[in-house]
Design an enzyme around this catalytic site. Structure first.
Site, mmCIF file in Angstrom:
data_model
loop_
_atom_site.group_PDB
_atom_site.id
_atom_site.type_symbol
_atom_site.label_atom_id
_atom_site.label_comp_id
_atom_site.label_asym_id
_atom_site.label_seq_id
_atom_site.Cartn_x
_atom_site.Cartn_y
_atom_site.Cartn_z
ATOM 1 N N TYR A 237 -1.453 0.119 10.707
ATOM 2 C CA TYR A 237 -1.429 -0.418 9.364
ATOM 3 C C TYR A 237 -0.604 -0.296 8.207
ATOM 4 O O TYR A 237 -0.077 -1.093 7.488
ATOM 5 C CB TYR A 237 -2.888 0.030 8.780
ATOM 6 C CG TYR A 237 -3.176 -0.268 7.496
ATOM 7 C CD1 TYR A 237 -3.588 -1.613 7.142
ATOM 8 C CD2 TYR A 237 -3.208 0.704 6.325
ATOM 9 C CE1 TYR A 237 -3.828 -1.936 5.611
ATOM 10 C CE2 TYR A 237 -3.347 0.315 4.836
ATOM 11 C CZ TYR A 237 -3.829 -1.025 4.614
ATOM 12 O OH TYR A 237 -3.829 -1.448 3.340
ATOM 13 N N SER B 110 0.911 -1.195 0.183
ATOM 14 C CA SER B 110 0.085 0.084 -0.039
ATOM 15 C C SER B 110 0.830 1.216 0.023
ATOM 16 O O SER B 110 2.146 1.226 0.569
ATOM 17 C CB SER B 110 -0.863 -0.086 1.209
ATOM 18 O OG SER B 110 -1.524 1.400 1.398
HETATM 19 P P1 NDP Z 1 -11.527 -6.308 1.291
HETATM 20 O O1 NDP Z 1 -11.786 -6.409 2.518
HETATM 21 O O2 NDP Z 1 -12.231 -6.031 0.268
HETATM 22 O O3 NDP Z 1 -10.557 -7.803 1.026
HETATM 23 C C1 NDP Z 1 -9.830 -8.558 1.910
HETATM 24 C C2 NDP Z 1 -9.598 -9.993 1.781
HETATM 25 O O4 NDP Z 1 -8.552 -10.510 2.741
HETATM 26 C C3 NDP Z 1 -10.812 -10.829 1.821
HETATM 27 O O5 NDP Z 1 -11.060 -11.546 0.827
HETATM 28 C C4 NDP Z 1 -10.784 -11.394 3.185
HETATM 29 O O6 NDP Z 1 -11.489 -12.668 3.128
HETATM 30 C C5 NDP Z 1 -9.375 -11.353 3.253
HETATM 31 N N1 NDP Z 1 -8.744 -11.764 4.699
HETATM 32 C C6 NDP Z 1 -8.855 -11.049 5.571
HETATM 33 N N2 NDP Z 1 -7.977 -11.705 6.555
HETATM 34 C C7 NDP Z 1 -7.828 -12.674 6.274
HETATM 35 C C8 NDP Z 1 -7.498 -13.808 6.897
HETATM 36 N N3 NDP Z 1 -7.071 -13.836 8.318
HETATM 37 N N4 NDP Z 1 -7.163 -15.064 6.125
HETATM 38 C C9 NDP Z 1 -7.487 -15.228 4.972
HETATM 39 N N5 NDP Z 1 -7.931 -14.247 4.282
HETATM 40 C C10 NDP Z 1 -8.139 -13.034 4.842
HETATM 41 O O7 NDP Z 1 -10.165 -5.368 0.974
HETATM 42 P P2 NDP Z 1 -9.441 -5.081 -0.317
HETATM 43 O O8 NDP Z 1 -9.657 -6.128 -1.480
HETATM 44 O O9 NDP Z 1 -9.296 -3.571 -0.518
HETATM 45 O O10 NDP Z 1 -7.634 -5.305 -0.091
HETATM 46 C C11 NDP Z 1 -6.924 -6.481 -0.344
HETATM 47 C C12 NDP Z 1 -5.427 -6.035 -0.151
HETATM 48 O O11 NDP Z 1 -5.196 -4.719 -0.566
HETATM 49 C C13 NDP Z 1 -5.491 -5.976 1.502
HETATM 50 O O12 NDP Z 1 -3.910 -6.114 1.977
HETATM 51 C C14 NDP Z 1 -5.216 -4.180 1.791
HETATM 52 O O13 NDP Z 1 -4.596 -3.898 2.659
HETATM 53 C C15 NDP Z 1 -4.570 -4.011 0.353
HETATM 54 N N6 NDP Z 1 -4.969 -2.565 -0.031
HETATM 55 C C16 NDP Z 1 -6.278 -2.175 -0.166
HETATM 56 C C17 NDP Z 1 -6.536 -0.883 -0.536
HETATM 57 C C18 NDP Z 1 -7.708 -0.106 -0.652
HETATM 58 O O14 NDP Z 1 -7.949 1.057 -0.686
HETATM 59 N N7 NDP Z 1 -8.872 -0.985 -0.752
HETATM 60 C C19 NDP Z 1 -5.239 0.156 -1.026
HETATM 61 C C20 NDP Z 1 -3.997 -0.435 -1.023
HETATM 62 C C21 NDP Z 1 -3.793 -1.638 -0.442
HETATM 63 P P3 NDP Z 1 -12.345 -13.568 4.366
HETATM 64 O O15 NDP Z 1 -12.667 -12.224 5.100
HETATM 65 O O16 NDP Z 1 -13.212 -14.285 3.565
HETATM 66 O O17 NDP Z 1 -11.179 -14.042 4.996
HETATM 67 C C1 8X3 Z 2 -5.235 1.353 1.669
HETATM 68 C C2 8X3 Z 2 -4.906 2.896 1.324
HETATM 69 O O1 8X3 Z 2 -4.537 5.124 1.752
HETATM 70 O O2 8X3 Z 2 -6.289 3.921 3.151
HETATM 71 O O3 8X3 Z 2 -3.928 0.828 1.957
HETATM 72 O O4 8X3 Z 2 -4.078 3.324 3.491
HETATM 73 S S1 8X3 Z 2 -5.057 3.788 2.433
#
Ligand code: NDP
Ligand code: 8X3
Length: 248
Positions: free
Chosen positions: A147, A134
């Protein structure tokens, strides 16, 4: 048959990544805790999608899932460490320590369980690891405390893996998105407050899961002699603020 393992496949980026990779011709293993969501994805994606239940923060669950895949004859040649979360946006001095523990065990410890167990296979396969970091791992913001620190870990872990994997043919990239809507990320961060989550994205024309998915597929499609170390991406609407100065 070789496959790409995508964690966090039940929602957001992970779900879109599975769609895009299957459309591009890859066979994909999708992992998450919510197996019902993976089964729905299986109904959409068909034979080239293999669902597996896995809690990345639980070593026994990771070991069991990988052993089940081996029994099915699945060989992993690509790993997308995407599962992750933020919990809370409070200042460090006001934050709930339980939230910090969950972020650390998922985003930091979880990625090490899976990566360490898969490294021998990935070396055999001259495979590819894509970590979903991120911009929060580079740029600090109030409330980003743990985070952002977990994402800084992912960035440095990716670079250090590259150092150790030199000569093996295994590639490692850290993909670092900024503000991205269309996922459950902020609803999870704000503990189910979907309205607060939506307000964050209103009018921003933020990145979408499909944008990130196309970037992941593009990374996999690069020829073997190219390694993208880091790919930092923001929506055009997101930029930088001046450093904060507190005046008495
Ligand atoms: P979502 O919340 O939509 O998806 C997160 C996914 O992670 C879900 O499928 C969830 O599945 C899974 N997950 C969470 N905890 C666990 C666990 N303990 N074991 C297995 N699976 C797990 O978030 P995003 O798609 O937005 O995020 C995906 C990644 O991208 C993350 O690492 C996030 O930090 C990163 N990110 C997101 C950004 C954003 O602004 N959205 C920007 C930058 C990075 P389930 O609950 O079914 O286990
Ligand atoms: C998620 C992007 O800017 O909310 O990783 O931290 S931000």
């Amino acid at each position: 048959m070789t496959s790409i393992l995508v964690t966090g496949a039940s929602a957001g980026f992970g779900r879109a990544i599975c769609h895009d990779l299957v459309s591009a011709g890859y066979t994909v293993v999708g992992a998450a805790r919510r197996f019902d969501k993976l089964q729905s994805l299986k109904a959409e994606l068909g034979e080239r999608f293999i669902p597996i239940q896995m809690d990345v923060s639980d070593k026994a669950s990771v070991t069991a899932a990988l052993s089940e895949l081996r029994e099915q004859g699945v060989v992993i040649s690509g790993l997308v460490n995407n599962a992750g979360l933020a919990l809370g946006l409070d200042k460090a001095q006001e934050a709930d320590f339980a939230d910090w523990e969950v972020m650390i065990t998922t985003n930091v410890v979880g990625i090490t369980y899976l990566t360490h167990q898969l490294l021998p296979t990935l070396v055999e396969q001259k495979g590819y690891i894509i970590n979903i970091g991120s911009i929060a791992g580079t740029y600090p913001y109030p409330g980003g405390n743990i985070y952002g620190a977990t994402k800084a870990f992912m960035k440095q872990f990716s670079l250090n893996l590259r150092a150790d994997l030199s000569g093996t043919g295994v590639r490692v990239s850290n993909l670092e998105p900024g503000l991205s809507g269309g996922t459950e990320f902020s609803t999870v961060r704000f503990k189910g407050d979907a309205q607060r989550a939506q307000e964050l994205y209103d009018g921003t024309n933020s990145l979408q899961p499909e944008d990130i998915a196309h970037m992941v597929t593009w990374l996999f499609q690069q020829p073997p002699h190219i390694n993208i170390n880091r790919l930092e991406v923001m929506p055009t609407s997101q930029s930088f603020s001046p450093l904060a100065v507190y005046r008495q």
